[in-house]
Design an enzyme around this catalytic site. Structure first.
Site, PDB file in Angstrom:
ATOM      1  N   GLU A 119       0.859  -1.194   0.000  1.00 27.42           N
ATOM      2  CA  GLU A 119       0.000   0.000   0.000  1.00 27.42           C
ATOM      3  C   GLU A 119       0.889   1.236   0.000  1.00 27.42           C
ATOM      4  O   GLU A 119       2.102   1.139   0.233  1.00 27.42           O
ATOM      5  CB  GLU A 119      -0.944  -0.013   1.219  1.00 27.42           C
ATOM      6  CG  GLU A 119      -2.046  -1.064   1.070  1.00 27.42           C
ATOM      7  CD  GLU A 119      -3.004  -1.144   2.256  1.00 27.42           C
ATOM      8  OE1 GLU A 119      -2.837  -0.399   3.223  1.00 27.42           O
ATOM      9  OE2 GLU A 119      -3.919  -1.982   2.190  1.00 27.42           O
ATOM     10  N   HIS A 134      -9.286   9.426   2.624  1.00 27.40           N
ATOM     11  CA  HIS A 134      -8.843   8.318   1.761  1.00 27.40           C
ATOM     12  C   HIS A 134      -9.033   8.773   0.319  1.00 27.40           C
ATOM     13  O   HIS A 134     -10.092   9.316  -0.024  1.00 27.40           O
ATOM     14  CB  HIS A 134      -9.678   7.066   2.045  1.00 27.40           C
ATOM     15  CG  HIS A 134      -9.056   5.825   1.502  1.00 27.40           C
ATOM     16  ND1 HIS A 134      -8.934   5.571   0.157  1.00 27.40           N
ATOM     17  CD2 HIS A 134      -8.503   4.757   2.130  1.00 27.40           C
ATOM     18  CE1 HIS A 134      -8.332   4.400  -0.021  1.00 27.40           C
ATOM     19  NE2 HIS A 134      -8.061   3.892   1.162  1.00 27.40           N
ATOM     20  N   HIS A 193     -11.728   9.569   6.285  1.00 28.81           N
ATOM     21  CA  HIS A 193     -11.507   8.135   6.514  1.00 28.81           C
ATOM     22  C   HIS A 193     -11.009   7.814   7.914  1.00 28.81           C
ATOM     23  O   HIS A 193     -11.440   6.840   8.523  1.00 28.81           O
ATOM     24  CB  HIS A 193     -10.487   7.659   5.475  1.00 28.81           C
ATOM     25  CG  HIS A 193     -10.158   6.211   5.539  1.00 28.81           C
ATOM     26  ND1 HIS A 193     -11.111   5.232   5.339  1.00 28.81           N
ATOM     27  CD2 HIS A 193      -8.988   5.552   5.764  1.00 28.81           C
ATOM     28  CE1 HIS A 193     -10.527   4.032   5.441  1.00 28.81           C
ATOM     29  NE2 HIS A 193      -9.250   4.212   5.715  1.00 28.81           N
ATOM     30  N   ARG A 218      -1.372   9.110   8.847  1.00 36.15           N
ATOM     31  CA  ARG A 218      -1.221   7.688   9.170  1.00 36.15           C
ATOM     32  C   ARG A 218      -0.778   6.895   7.944  1.00 36.15           C
ATOM     33  O   ARG A 218      -1.336   7.031   6.861  1.00 36.15           O
ATOM     34  CB  ARG A 218      -2.554   7.121   9.663  1.00 36.15           C
ATOM     35  CG  ARG A 218      -2.531   5.630   9.890  1.00 36.15           C
ATOM     36  CD  ARG A 218      -3.870   5.147  10.381  1.00 36.15           C
ATOM     37  NE  ARG A 218      -4.898   5.284   9.390  1.00 36.15           N
ATOM     38  CZ  ARG A 218      -5.336   4.302   8.600  1.00 36.15           C
ATOM     39  NH1 ARG A 218      -4.820   3.095   8.699  1.00 36.15           N
ATOM     40  NH2 ARG A 218      -6.297   4.516   7.746  1.00 36.15           N
TER      41      ARG A 218
HETATM   42  P1  FAD Z   1     -14.048   0.613  15.886  1.00 39.89           P
HETATM   43  O1  FAD Z   1     -13.693  -0.621  15.176  1.00 39.89           O
HETATM   44  O2  FAD Z   1     -14.630   1.709  15.088  1.00 39.89           O
HETATM   45  O3  FAD Z   1     -15.046   0.224  17.057  1.00 39.89           O
HETATM   46  C1  FAD Z   1     -15.705   1.224  17.812  1.00 39.89           C
HETATM   47  C2  FAD Z   1     -16.738   0.544  18.675  1.00 39.89           C
HETATM   48  O4  FAD Z   1     -17.262   1.453  19.628  1.00 39.89           O
HETATM   49  C3  FAD Z   1     -17.942   0.037  17.909  1.00 39.89           C
HETATM   50  O5  FAD Z   1     -18.292  -1.207  18.459  1.00 39.89           O
HETATM   51  C4  FAD Z   1     -19.026   1.074  18.216  1.00 39.89           C
HETATM   52  O6  FAD Z   1     -20.328   0.610  18.094  1.00 39.89           O
HETATM   53  C5  FAD Z   1     -18.677   1.395  19.643  1.00 39.89           C
HETATM   54  N1  FAD Z   1     -19.159   2.688  20.139  1.00 39.89           N
HETATM   55  C6  FAD Z   1     -18.959   3.913  19.617  1.00 39.89           C
HETATM   56  N2  FAD Z   1     -19.538   4.843  20.394  1.00 39.89           N
HETATM   57  C7  FAD Z   1     -20.108   4.196  21.440  1.00 39.89           C
HETATM   58  C8  FAD Z   1     -20.843   4.599  22.572  1.00 39.89           C
HETATM   59  N3  FAD Z   1     -21.170   5.877  22.794  1.00 39.89           N
HETATM   60  N4  FAD Z   1     -21.274   3.655  23.443  1.00 39.89           N
HETATM   61  C9  FAD Z   1     -21.002   2.332  23.225  1.00 39.89           C
HETATM   62  N5  FAD Z   1     -20.314   1.913  22.159  1.00 39.89           N
HETATM   63  C10 FAD Z   1     -19.860   2.819  21.276  1.00 39.89           C
HETATM   64  N6  FAD Z   1      -7.201   0.255   9.069  1.00 39.89           N
HETATM   65  C11 FAD Z   1      -6.186  -0.591   8.789  1.00 39.89           C
HETATM   66  O7  FAD Z   1      -5.208  -0.678   9.539  1.00 39.89           O
HETATM   67  N7  FAD Z   1      -6.250  -1.375   7.682  1.00 39.89           N
HETATM   68  C12 FAD Z   1      -7.300  -1.345   6.811  1.00 39.89           C
HETATM   69  O8  FAD Z   1      -7.328  -2.078   5.846  1.00 39.89           O
HETATM   70  C13 FAD Z   1      -8.361  -0.441   7.085  1.00 39.89           C
HETATM   71  N8  FAD Z   1      -9.410  -0.347   6.234  1.00 39.89           N
HETATM   72  C14 FAD Z   1     -10.467   0.456   6.580  1.00 39.89           C
HETATM   73  C15 FAD Z   1     -11.584   0.473   5.749  1.00 39.89           C
HETATM   74  C16 FAD Z   1     -12.698   1.226   6.105  1.00 39.89           C
HETATM   75  C17 FAD Z   1     -13.904   1.242   5.225  1.00 39.89           C
HETATM   76  C18 FAD Z   1     -12.675   1.990   7.306  1.00 39.89           C
HETATM   77  C19 FAD Z   1     -13.852   2.800   7.701  1.00 39.89           C
HETATM   78  C20 FAD Z   1     -11.549   1.991   8.111  1.00 39.89           C
HETATM   79  C21 FAD Z   1     -10.438   1.225   7.764  1.00 39.89           C
HETATM   80  N9  FAD Z   1      -9.301   1.185   8.562  1.00 39.89           N
HETATM   81  C22 FAD Z   1      -8.277   0.337   8.258  1.00 39.89           C
HETATM   82  C23 FAD Z   1      -9.278   1.874   9.854  1.00 39.89           C
HETATM   83  C24 FAD Z   1      -9.582   0.854  10.959  1.00 39.89           C
HETATM   84  O9  FAD Z   1     -10.615   0.005  10.516  1.00 39.89           O
HETATM   85  C25 FAD Z   1     -10.020   1.519  12.250  1.00 39.89           C
HETATM   86  O10 FAD Z   1      -9.138   2.543  12.584  1.00 39.89           O
HETATM   87  C26 FAD Z   1     -10.037   0.513  13.384  1.00 39.89           C
HETATM   88  O11 FAD Z   1     -10.818  -0.590  13.011  1.00 39.89           O
HETATM   89  C27 FAD Z   1     -10.588   1.157  14.641  1.00 39.89           C
HETATM   90  O12 FAD Z   1     -10.792   0.169  15.600  1.00 39.89           O
HETATM   91  P2  FAD Z   1     -11.389   0.586  17.007  1.00 39.89           P
HETATM   92  O13 FAD Z   1     -11.524  -0.662  17.780  1.00 39.89           O
HETATM   93  O14 FAD Z   1     -10.591   1.684  17.570  1.00 39.89           O
HETATM   94  O15 FAD Z   1     -12.818   1.209  16.675  1.00 39.89           O
HETATM   95  C1  SIN Z   2      -7.613   0.524   2.517  1.00 38.00           C
HETATM   96  O1  SIN Z   2      -7.866  -0.665   2.351  1.00 38.00           O
HETATM   97  O2  SIN Z   2      -7.302   1.292   1.636  1.00 38.00           O
HETATM   98  C2  SIN Z   2      -7.696   1.054   3.899  1.00 38.00           C
HETATM   99  C3  SIN Z   2      -6.416   0.851   4.554  1.00 38.00           C
HETATM  100  C4  SIN Z   2      -6.283   1.735   5.749  1.00 38.00           C
HETATM  101  O3  SIN Z   2      -7.121   2.601   5.989  1.00 38.00           O
HETATM  102  O4  SIN Z   2      -5.279   1.593   6.437  1.00 38.00           O
END
Ligand code: FAD
Ligand code: SIN
Length: 525
Positions: free
Chosen positions: A111, A227, A334, A369
C-alpha cells in the site's frame, strides 16, 4: 451494574483489551449497536507488520515516520512496529485466516508509503476476519460480558477519578450507571463529522466527546485523513475502494484518460495518502469533473475477483464491472489521526481512564497515518493498556510533555433559548457535516476555518441546550459528540499555522521545522 474492567466499544481495540484483561477480573464490553458493527468490521486492505524476509522493524519504523511528516512520536512508533509480527501471530493463533502463498507463507500486499510488501490481508475483507476471530475468542474467554445496544453517554468522575459511565439502553430508553475499577474508551473515530466518509454510522466520535467533557487532554485533531479513493456513484454511500487496488497496480486517471499522479510524486499512485488525496482534489478543481477514475482493467479478471471480491461485488451492484471498466472515485474522510491523548500504556490524563484504537492519540500516526497501521496500533496499545490496568492501576496519571501548540477551550455554554419539547437533531447533524465538508476539508484557508468555527460555536451551544433540556437519545448523544469533535478539529486546525501532512492551509503553505515535535494539545480552559 459493576465490573472490574469496562471497555466501551467492540471493535479490535475493545475486544483485544477485554481478552487480555479477563484473566484478572470481570470485564464488560459495552457497544451501541450489535457487537460486530464497528469500523474494524469494514477494514479492507489489511494489517501492516514487518514479517517479509526483505523487511525489518526498522524499515517499517522509517516508513511510518516518513508518512507522519515529522510529527510522529518515535518511541510510540517503535513500540508499534516491534510488536507487530507477534500480535499478527496472536491473531492467527486465535483462528484468523489470512491469505497465503502457494508455499504456505503469508501473502503480503503493498500500500501507499510502504517501501516493502508488508500488508497481511484476508482478500479485501481483513477487518471482517479480525472482528470475527476476536468475537469468537471473547465468547470463549471466561468473565467477559458483551452488552449490546447500550450507548455510553458520559463518563462518571468522582474526585477527578473515572469510576464508570452513564449509559443509555437504546432499546428501552432507560438511563443507568455502570461502575468499574478501570474504563477503556475504544469507541473509534469521528468520520461521520464529514458529509462524505468511508466510515459507518457508528463513527460519531463519542469517546472523544465524552473524554473532552470530562476534562481529558485531546491531541492533533486537525489531522483528519481523507482516503483518496471511495466509490463515486449517485446512489451509493461512500464505499471504500481499498488502497490495495493501487498496491496491485491500479492507475488513477482523469476522465479524459490522463494519468496525473506522476506529475505530483515519483511514487505516483503509491505515494502516501495525503499526497494522493490532494492531487485528486487539485485535478477535480482544475477540470471541474465530479470524479477521477481508478483503473485496474489491465489486470487479469479472475485475479481481480479473487483478490477483491467485496469491491468487485459491490461495484457490480451499482452497474460497474471493475474487470472491464474504470471505477469512478473521489476522496472521503476516513481516519481520525488525533484523539484522546494517551501515554504508551493507553493511559489518558484522567486517573483510571484508558483509550485505545482510533479514539486515541498515541503519537504513532503524526501528521498522516501510514496505510494499514491503525488495526495494528489498536492491537498493540490495547494489549498494553490491559496489562497496565490489571497490574499498575494505582499509578498517578501521566501528562503530555509541554508543546508549543496548545489551545484552551472553555466548556460549552448552552444557548439561552431552546424548543422545550423537541429538537431537530437530524438537521443539526447535517449542518455540522456540511460545514466540515465545505470549510474544514482537504485544502483549508484561515478564513474558511474562522467561518466554520463561528457557525459551529453557535450550533454547539444550541445542541448543548437541547441535550440538557430533553431525555437523552441515540441521536442527541451522537450529535452532541459530533459537534464537540467538529469544534476540536476546527480549533486545532486554526492553531496550527503551517502545512504538514494531512493539514494543508493555503495561507501557510510551508512546513515549519520548529513545529515538528509539537502535537496540538487541547486543554479544557
Ligand atoms: P471501531 O472498530 O470503530 O469500534 C468502535 C466501537 O465502539 C464500535 O463497536 C461502536 O459501536 C462502539 N461505540 C462507539 N460509540 C459508542 C458509545 N457511545 N457507546 C457504546 N459503544 C460505542 N485500518 C487498517 O489498519 N487497515 C485497513 O485495511 C483499514 N481499512 C479500513 C476500511 C474502512 C472502510 C474503514 C472505515 C476503516 C479502515 N481502517 C483500516 C481503519 C480501521 O478500521 C479503524 O481505525 C479501526 O478498526 C478502529 O478500531 P477501534 O476498535 O478503535 O474502533
Ligand atoms: C484501505 O484498504 O485502503 C484502507 C487501509 C487503511 O485505511 O489503512
Amino acid at each position: 451494574m459493576e465490573f472490574d474492567y469496562l471497555a466501551l466499544g467492540s471493535g479490535i481495540a475493545g475486544l483485544t483489551f477485554a481478552i487480555n484483561a479477563a484473566p484478572h477480573g470481570s470485564v464488560a464490553i459495552l457497544t451501541k449497536k450489535q457487537r460486530s458493527e464497528s469500523n474494524t468490521n469494514y477494514a479492507q486492505g489489511g494489517i501492516a507488520a514487518a514479517i517479509g524476509s526483505d523487511d525489518s522493524w526498522e524499515l517499517h519504523l522509517q516508513d511510518t515516520l516518513n508518512a507522519g511528516a515529522g510529527l510522529c512520536d518515535r518511541e510510540a512508533v517503535e513500540v508499534l512496529v516491534k510488536n507487530g509480527p507477534r500480535l499478527v501471530q496472536w491473531l492467527i493463533e486465535l483462528g484468523a485466516q489470512f491469505d497465503r502463498n502457494p508455499d504456505g507463507s503469508l501473502a503480503l500486499g503493498r500500500e501507499g508509503g510502504h517501501s516493502r510488501n508488508r500488508i497481511i490481508h484476508a482478500a479485501d475483507h481483513t477487518g471482517y476476519e479480525i472482528e470475527r476471530t476476536l468475537l469468537i475468542a471473547a465468547r470463549k474467554t471466561p468473565h467477559i460480558t458483551i452488552l449490546e445496544h447500550y450507548q455510553a453517554l458520559d463518563l462518571i468522575l468522582e474526585d477527578g477519578v473515572c469510576t464508570g459511565v452513564q449509559v443509555l439502553d437504546t432499546l428501552t430508553g432507560d438511563v443507568f450507571e455502570i461502575r468499574a475499577k478501570a474504563v477503556l474508551l475504544a469507541t473509534g473515530g469521528c468520520g461521520q463529522v464529514y458529509l462524505h466518509t468511508s466510515n459507518p454510522l457508528i463513527a460519531t466520535g463519542d469517546g472523544i466527546g465524552m473524554a473532552w467533557r470530562a476534562g481529558a487532554v485531546i491531541a492533533n485533531m486537525e489531522f483528519i485523513q481523507f482516503h483518496p479513493t471511495t466509490l463515486y456513484h449517485t446512489d451509493a454511500p461512500s464505499f471504500l475502494i481499498s488502497e490495495a487496488v493501487r498496491g496491485e497496480g491500479g492507475i488513477l486517471r482523469r476522465i479524459d484518460g490522463y494519468r496525473f499522479m506522476p506529475d505530483y510524486d515519483p511514487r505516483a499512485e503509491l505515494a502516501p495518502r495525503d499526497i494522493v488525496a490532494r492531487a485528486i482534489d487539485a485535478e477535480l478543481k482544475k477540470t471541474g469533473d465530479p470524479h477521477v477514475y481508478l483503473d485496474i482493467t489491465h489486470l487479469d479478471a479472475e485475479f481481480i475477483k479473487r483478490r477483491f471480491p467485496t469491491i468487485y461485488q459491490t461495484c457490480l451492484q451499482y452497474g460497474i464491472d471493475i474487470t472491464r471498466e474504470p471505477i469512478p472515485v473521489v476522496p472521503a474522510a476516513h481516519y481520525t489521526c488525533g484523539g484522546v491523548w494517551t501515554d504508551l500504556d493507553g493511559r489518558t490524563t484522567i486517573p483510571r481512564l484508558y483509550a485505545c484504537g482510533e479514539v486515541a492519540y498515541t503519537g504513532v500516526h503524526g501528521a498522516n497515518r501510514l496505510a494499514s497501521n491503525s488495526l495494528l496500533e489498536a492491537l498493540v496499545f490495547a494489549e498494553r493498556a490491559a496489562l497496565h490496568a490489571t497490574t499498575r492501576l494505582e499509578e498517578p496519571p501521566p501528562q503530555p510533555k509541554p508543546s508549543c501548540i496548545t489551545i484552551a477551550l472553555p466548556p460549552v455554554t448552552p444557548a439561552p433559548q431552546v424548543a422545550d419539547h423537541a429538537y431537530n437533531w437530524d438537521a443539526s447533524r447535517l449542518q455540522i457535516r456540511k460545514v466540515m465538508q465545505k470549510k474544514v476539508g482537504i485544502v483549508r484557508t484561515t478564513q474558511r476555518l474562522q467561518e466554520a468555527r463561528c457557525e459551529l460555536e453557535s450550533l454547539t451551544a444550541q445542541v448543548e441546550a437541547a441535550y440538557r433540556a430533553l431525555p437523552p437519545t441515540v441521536e442527541s448523544c451522537e450529535v452532541r459528540n459530533l459537534a464537540a469533535c467538529a469544534l476540536l478539529i476546527t480549533h486545532s486546525a486554526l492553531a496550527r499555522k503551517e502545512s504538514r501532512g494531512l493539514h494543508y492551509v493555503l495561507d501557510y503553505p510551508n512546513t515549519r521545522p520548529e513545529l515538528a515535535t509539537c502535537p496540538t494539545l487541547a486543554y479544557p480552559a
